[in-house]
Design an enzyme around this catalytic site. Structure first.
Site, PDB file in Angstrom:
ATOM      1  N   GLY A   1     -59.899 -26.343 -25.088  1.00  0.00           N
ATOM      2  CA  GLY A   1     -59.775 -26.611 -23.656  1.00  0.00           C
ATOM      3  C   GLY A   1     -58.886 -27.785 -23.312  1.00  0.00           C
ATOM      4  O   GLY A   1     -58.874 -28.224 -22.156  1.00  0.00           O
ATOM      5  N   LYS A   2     -58.116 -28.297 -24.262  1.00  0.00           N
ATOM      6  CA  LYS A   2     -57.267 -29.461 -24.014  1.00  0.00           C
ATOM      7  C   LYS A   2     -56.247 -29.213 -22.905  1.00  0.00           C
ATOM      8  O   LYS A   2     -56.075 -30.044 -22.009  1.00  0.00           O
ATOM      9  CB  LYS A   2     -56.529 -29.868 -25.293  1.00  0.00           C
ATOM     10  CG  LYS A   2     -57.415 -30.194 -26.472  1.00  0.00           C
ATOM     11  CD  LYS A   2     -56.619 -30.688 -27.666  1.00  0.00           C
ATOM     12  CE  LYS A   2     -55.563 -29.722 -28.162  1.00  0.00           C
ATOM     13  NZ  LYS A   2     -56.148 -28.437 -28.651  1.00  0.00           N
ATOM     14  N   SER A   3     -55.553 -28.082 -22.989  1.00  0.00           N
ATOM     15  CA  SER A   3     -54.493 -27.811 -22.012  1.00  0.00           C
ATOM     16  C   SER A   3     -55.054 -27.650 -20.603  1.00  0.00           C
ATOM     17  O   SER A   3     -54.438 -28.087 -19.625  1.00  0.00           O
ATOM     18  CB  SER A   3     -53.711 -26.560 -22.412  1.00  0.00           C
ATOM     19  OG  SER A   3     -53.051 -26.761 -23.647  1.00  0.00           O
TER      20      SER A   3
ATOM     21  N   SER B   1     -57.737 -26.028 -31.631  1.00  0.00           N
ATOM     22  CA  SER B   1     -57.153 -24.939 -30.857  1.00  0.00           C
ATOM     23  C   SER B   1     -58.255 -24.240 -30.061  1.00  0.00           C
ATOM     24  O   SER B   1     -59.369 -24.053 -30.552  1.00  0.00           O
ATOM     25  CB  SER B   1     -56.492 -23.949 -31.815  1.00  0.00           C
ATOM     26  OG  SER B   1     -56.040 -22.805 -31.142  1.00  0.00           O
ATOM     27  N   SER B   2     -57.978 -23.898 -28.818  1.00  0.00           N
ATOM     28  CA  SER B   2     -58.900 -23.188 -27.916  1.00  0.00           C
ATOM     29  C   SER B   2     -60.069 -24.034 -27.437  1.00  0.00           C
ATOM     30  O   SER B   2     -61.008 -23.509 -26.841  1.00  0.00           O
ATOM     31  CB  SER B   2     -59.434 -21.896 -28.566  1.00  0.00           C
ATOM     32  OG  SER B   2     -58.376 -21.030 -28.920  1.00  0.00           O
TER      33      SER B   2
ATOM     34  N   ASP C   1     -47.646 -27.925 -28.198  1.00  0.00           N
ATOM     35  CA  ASP C   1     -47.273 -26.513 -28.101  1.00  0.00           C
ATOM     36  C   ASP C   1     -45.924 -26.351 -27.407  1.00  0.00           C
ATOM     37  O   ASP C   1     -45.137 -25.456 -27.754  1.00  0.00           O
ATOM     38  CB  ASP C   1     -48.340 -25.723 -27.345  1.00  0.00           C
ATOM     39  CG  ASP C   1     -49.587 -25.462 -28.170  1.00  0.00           C
ATOM     40  OD1 ASP C   1     -49.539 -25.680 -29.397  1.00  0.00           O
ATOM     41  OD2 ASP C   1     -50.602 -25.041 -27.594  1.00  0.00           O
TER      42      ASP C   1
ATOM     43  N   GLY D   1     -58.536 -32.145 -29.854  1.00  0.00           N
ATOM     44  CA  GLY D   1     -59.540 -31.122 -30.090  1.00  0.00           C
ATOM     45  C   GLY D   1     -58.909 -29.937 -30.783  1.00  0.00           C
ATOM     46  O   GLY D   1     -57.679 -29.819 -30.857  1.00  0.00           O
TER      47      GLY D   1
END
Length: 209
Positions: A25-27, A22-23, A47, A20
């Protein structure tokens, strides 16, 4: 699609691949997954690989080359961990077609669960402003590229569900995942487009953030 008998499974580790912008919600989903899966998994984030880098600032052409080496090294680290039998949650993005093609060439396609992590552009831009650690407009530049391959095993809408809900949904999906997998489908289809060319539009479902 039909379920594949357990005897046909590879001996390698499972790769739960969260793709997905950046931003998106993957992490957050990855961290939640580690808490709900109930088995040993490694979270491998691109990252984290970038954070290992040290040294002076580089001019743009050298920076671009170094970033590509980092991404290629990350893909090979993921492939190596999985080949050794480790189960993984991978947090990455296919914002350039070559990244997808590189992963297709390296991973066992029967052992990849490809999860699309979606979010509307206005919400991505709001999150980007709130977190303040990403270049302005990064998510917008990635938005039309990341899901362009159009094939997933499971998809999430992070405006409609939280990270815990997404993680539980992914966990529930694992024992009933279907074959051919998204990676198997993409590996098998004709190479009608060169690396770097636009690919077909995505489809949608929903899940978490």
């Amino acid at each position: 699609m039909t379920a594949r008998p357990e005897s046909g499974a590879s001996a390698g580790g499972l790769i739960i691949f969260l793709n997905g912008t950046s931003s998106s919600g993957k992490s957050s989903i990855a961290r939640a997954l580690l808490g709900v899966l109930g088995e040993t998994y490694f979270h491998m984030s691109v990252d984290a690989f970038h954070a290992m880098r040290s040294g002076p600032a580089l001019p743009p052409d050298e920076l671009a080359a170094m970033l590509e080496r980092t991404w290629r090294g990350f893909h090979r680290a993921v492939a190596g961990m999985a080949a050794a039998g480790n189960d993984l949650v991978v947090d990455h993005l296919f914002s350039e077609p070559w990244r997808l093609h590189d992963c297709l060439s390296l991973f066992d396609p029967s052992n990849v669960v490809l999860v699309g992590v979606h979010c509307s552009l206005p919400e991505l831009e709001r999150r980007e402003r709130a977190r303040g650690d990403r270049p302005a407009g990064l998510a917008a530049r990635q938005f039309d590229r990341v899901h362009a391959h159009g094939v997933y095993d499971l998809e999430c809408d992070t405006e409609r569900a939280g990270a815990q809900d997404c993680a539980r949904r992914i966990k529930e999906f694992l024992p009933r995942r279907r074959f051919p997998t998204a990676f198997e489908q993409m590996t098998a289809r004709p190479a009608s487009q060169p690396a770097g060319a636009p690919e077909p539009a995505r489809n949608d479902i929903q899940a978490g953030a």
